[in-house]
Write a protein that holds these residues in place. Structure first.
Motif, PDB file in Angstrom:
ATOM      1  N   ARG A  89       0.626  -3.110 -32.735  1.00  0.00           N
ATOM      2  CA  ARG A  89      -0.351  -4.129 -32.354  1.00  0.00           C
ATOM      3  C   ARG A  89      -1.633  -3.884 -33.137  1.00  0.00           C
ATOM      4  O   ARG A  89      -1.974  -2.741 -33.470  1.00  0.00           O
ATOM      5  N   PRO A  90      -2.363  -4.951 -33.469  1.00  0.00           N
ATOM      6  CA  PRO A  90      -3.619  -4.789 -34.208  1.00  0.00           C
ATOM      7  C   PRO A  90      -4.737  -4.272 -33.316  1.00  0.00           C
ATOM      8  O   PRO A  90      -4.587  -4.172 -32.088  1.00  0.00           O
ATOM      9  N   GLY A  91      -5.881  -3.984 -33.923  1.00  0.00           N
ATOM     10  CA  GLY A  91      -7.022  -3.479 -33.175  1.00  0.00           C
ATOM     11  C   GLY A  91      -7.858  -4.562 -32.522  1.00  0.00           C
ATOM     12  O   GLY A  91      -8.919  -4.280 -31.976  1.00  0.00           O
ATOM     13  N   HIS A  92      -7.375  -5.802 -32.566  1.00  0.00           N
ATOM     14  CA  HIS A  92      -8.040  -6.910 -31.900  1.00  0.00           C
ATOM     15  C   HIS A  92      -7.030  -7.577 -30.962  1.00  0.00           C
ATOM     16  O   HIS A  92      -5.846  -7.269 -31.000  1.00  0.00           O
ATOM     17  N   GLY A  93      -7.533  -8.490 -30.136  1.00  0.00           N
ATOM     18  CA  GLY A  93      -6.644  -9.290 -29.307  1.00  0.00           C
ATOM     19  C   GLY A  93      -6.555  -8.806 -27.875  1.00  0.00           C
ATOM     20  O   GLY A  93      -7.151  -7.798 -27.475  1.00  0.00           O
ATOM     21  N   GLU A  94      -5.781  -9.549 -27.096  1.00  0.00           N
ATOM     22  CA  GLU A  94      -5.676  -9.333 -25.657  1.00  0.00           C
ATOM     23  C   GLU A  94      -5.121  -7.949 -25.323  1.00  0.00           C
ATOM     24  O   GLU A  94      -5.600  -7.282 -24.397  1.00  0.00           O
ATOM     25  N   LEU A  95      -4.116  -7.490 -26.060  1.00  0.00           N
ATOM     26  CA  LEU A  95      -3.525  -6.171 -25.781  1.00  0.00           C
ATOM     27  C   LEU A  95      -4.493  -5.049 -26.137  1.00  0.00           C
ATOM     28  O   LEU A  95      -4.618  -4.071 -25.393  1.00  0.00           O
ATOM     29  N   ALA A  96      -5.180  -5.191 -27.262  1.00  0.00           N
ATOM     30  CA  ALA A  96      -6.160  -4.172 -27.646  1.00  0.00           C
ATOM     31  C   ALA A  96      -7.319  -4.130 -26.663  1.00  0.00           C
ATOM     32  O   ALA A  96      -7.795  -3.044 -26.293  1.00  0.00           O
ATOM     33  N   ASP A  97      -7.756  -5.293 -26.216  1.00  0.00           N
ATOM     34  CA  ASP A  97      -8.865  -5.333 -25.263  1.00  0.00           C
ATOM     35  C   ASP A  97      -8.514  -4.617 -23.964  1.00  0.00           C
ATOM     36  O   ASP A  97      -9.384  -4.022 -23.316  1.00  0.00           O
ATOM     37  N   GLY A  98      -7.246  -4.669 -23.579  1.00  0.00           N
ATOM     38  CA  GLY A  98      -6.795  -3.990 -22.365  1.00  0.00           C
ATOM     39  C   GLY A  98      -6.261  -2.595 -22.613  1.00  0.00           C
ATOM     40  O   GLY A  98      -5.728  -1.957 -21.694  1.00  0.00           O
ATOM     41  N   ASP A  99      -6.379  -2.106 -23.876  1.00  0.00           N
ATOM     42  CA  ASP A  99      -5.876  -0.779 -24.252  1.00  0.00           C
ATOM     43  C   ASP A  99      -4.409  -0.622 -23.877  1.00  0.00           C
ATOM     44  O   ASP A  99      -3.959   0.444 -23.458  1.00  0.00           O
ATOM     45  N   TRP A 100      -3.645  -1.698 -24.056  1.00  0.00           N
ATOM     46  CA  TRP A 100      -2.221  -1.699 -23.712  1.00  0.00           C
ATOM     47  C   TRP A 100      -1.445  -0.833 -24.688  1.00  0.00           C
ATOM     48  O   TRP A 100      -1.688  -0.849 -25.894  1.00  0.00           O
TER      49      TRP A 100
END
Length: 292
Positions: A232-243
């Motif tokens: 996953r990239p360092g941006h986006g919904e998953l990164a924001d949630g530290d998924w």
């Protein structure tokens, strides 16, 4: 025909491999910015890009693996994209609701999806009615339905009440639906409608022995979990949630540079697999001898 070394690459597109001008995140001086290739035009205007380096990496990847574009876009929206590769044998659209084979809808797959949705979650009409009843035109710009499978809103995020998203997510979850906020869009998608189910079907058909995936949003999480390796990239919904997940690499790269790095990681993983698994790689340009 398949082989013991077939690698399947199922990648999200928007904000994973391709980027709008607003999502490029070009933080370097202008003179050092990468050259960009436009891969989508909408209403006669350029819309989505990748770096020219990424385009070359994707061309090689598509020659060496079963490359499967995997998107929440509708079929019509997907068909606007002109990736720098031949038309992929398989593509996943509408979050798994449609499986394209040589650009055409697999109607048997779609019928099986509809059957699952009918059995496992509330109908789309109920979700749309809730959207209408709980939102305000002051912050909702558009109501949209995609392929009669799921719904989404186009919103002004700075005007959207903070509590609304959480309340709607909880309500929808009780009815078998997932809610995802991506940029200015709020998606409501049935939980059984998944990219991972479609990826598994393509893996079954191709005999893939390694599956690789990448994505940036909550709607990609099931795909990343289902793959053997994921990024996953360092941006986006998953990164924001530290998924995260045990087999996931969370990249620091953001914007269009992340798309380039993801393609490098895909290529390296496929190359290692090709070197360690005997037998020619299905679809690889270097798997067969040159004709005499």
């Amino acid at each position: 025909m398949t082989s013991s070394g077939t690698v399947l690459v199922a990648s999200d597109l928007d904000r994973t491999l391709i980027y709008s001008s607003a999502a490029l995140a070009l933080g370097m001086p202008d003179a050092h910015a990468p050259r960009l290739l436009c891969v989508e035009v909408h209403e006669s205007r350029p819309l989505s890009y990748m770096t020219e380096t990424a385009a070359g990496l994707l061309e090689q990847l598509a020659a060496d693996t079963v490359f499967v574009p995997t998107t929440t876009r509708t079929r019509k929206q997907y068909q606007r994209i002109r990736l720098p590769v031949p038309t992929p044998r398989y593509a996943i659209c509408a979050n798994g609701g449609h499986l394209l084979v040589d650009g055409l809808t697999d109607h048997d797959w779609h019928a099986s999806v509809l059957q699952n949705l009918s059995a496992e979650c509330a109908p789309l009409a109920e979700i749309r009615a809730r959207f209408t009843a709980t939102t305000d035109p002051a912050w909702v710009r558009k109501h949209r339905v995609a392929e009669d499978l799921f719904a989404y809103l186009v919103v002004e995020r700075e005007l959207m009440p903070e509590e609304w998203l959480g309340e709607f997510t909880a309500w929808a979850g009780e009815r078998g639906w997932t809610v995802s906020l991506q940029g200015r869009k709020v998606y409501a998608v049935p939980k059984p409608l998944t990219k991972s189910a479609a990826m598994r079907e393509v893996a079954r058909r191709t005999g893939a022995t390694l599956t690789l995936a990448a994505g940036d949003s909550l709607l990609d999480a099931d795909l990343l979990l289902a793959a053997d390796r994921a990024w996953r990239p360092g941006h986006g919904e998953l990164a924001d949630g530290d998924w995260t997940a045990p087999h996931l690499d969370a990249l620091a790269h953001r914007g269009v540079a992340a798309g380039e790095e993801i393609l490098r990681r895909f290529g390296a993983a496929a190359q290692i697999h090709r070197a360690t698994v005997p037998g020619p790689l299905n679809g690889a340009a270097d798997a067969l001898p040159d004709p005499a």
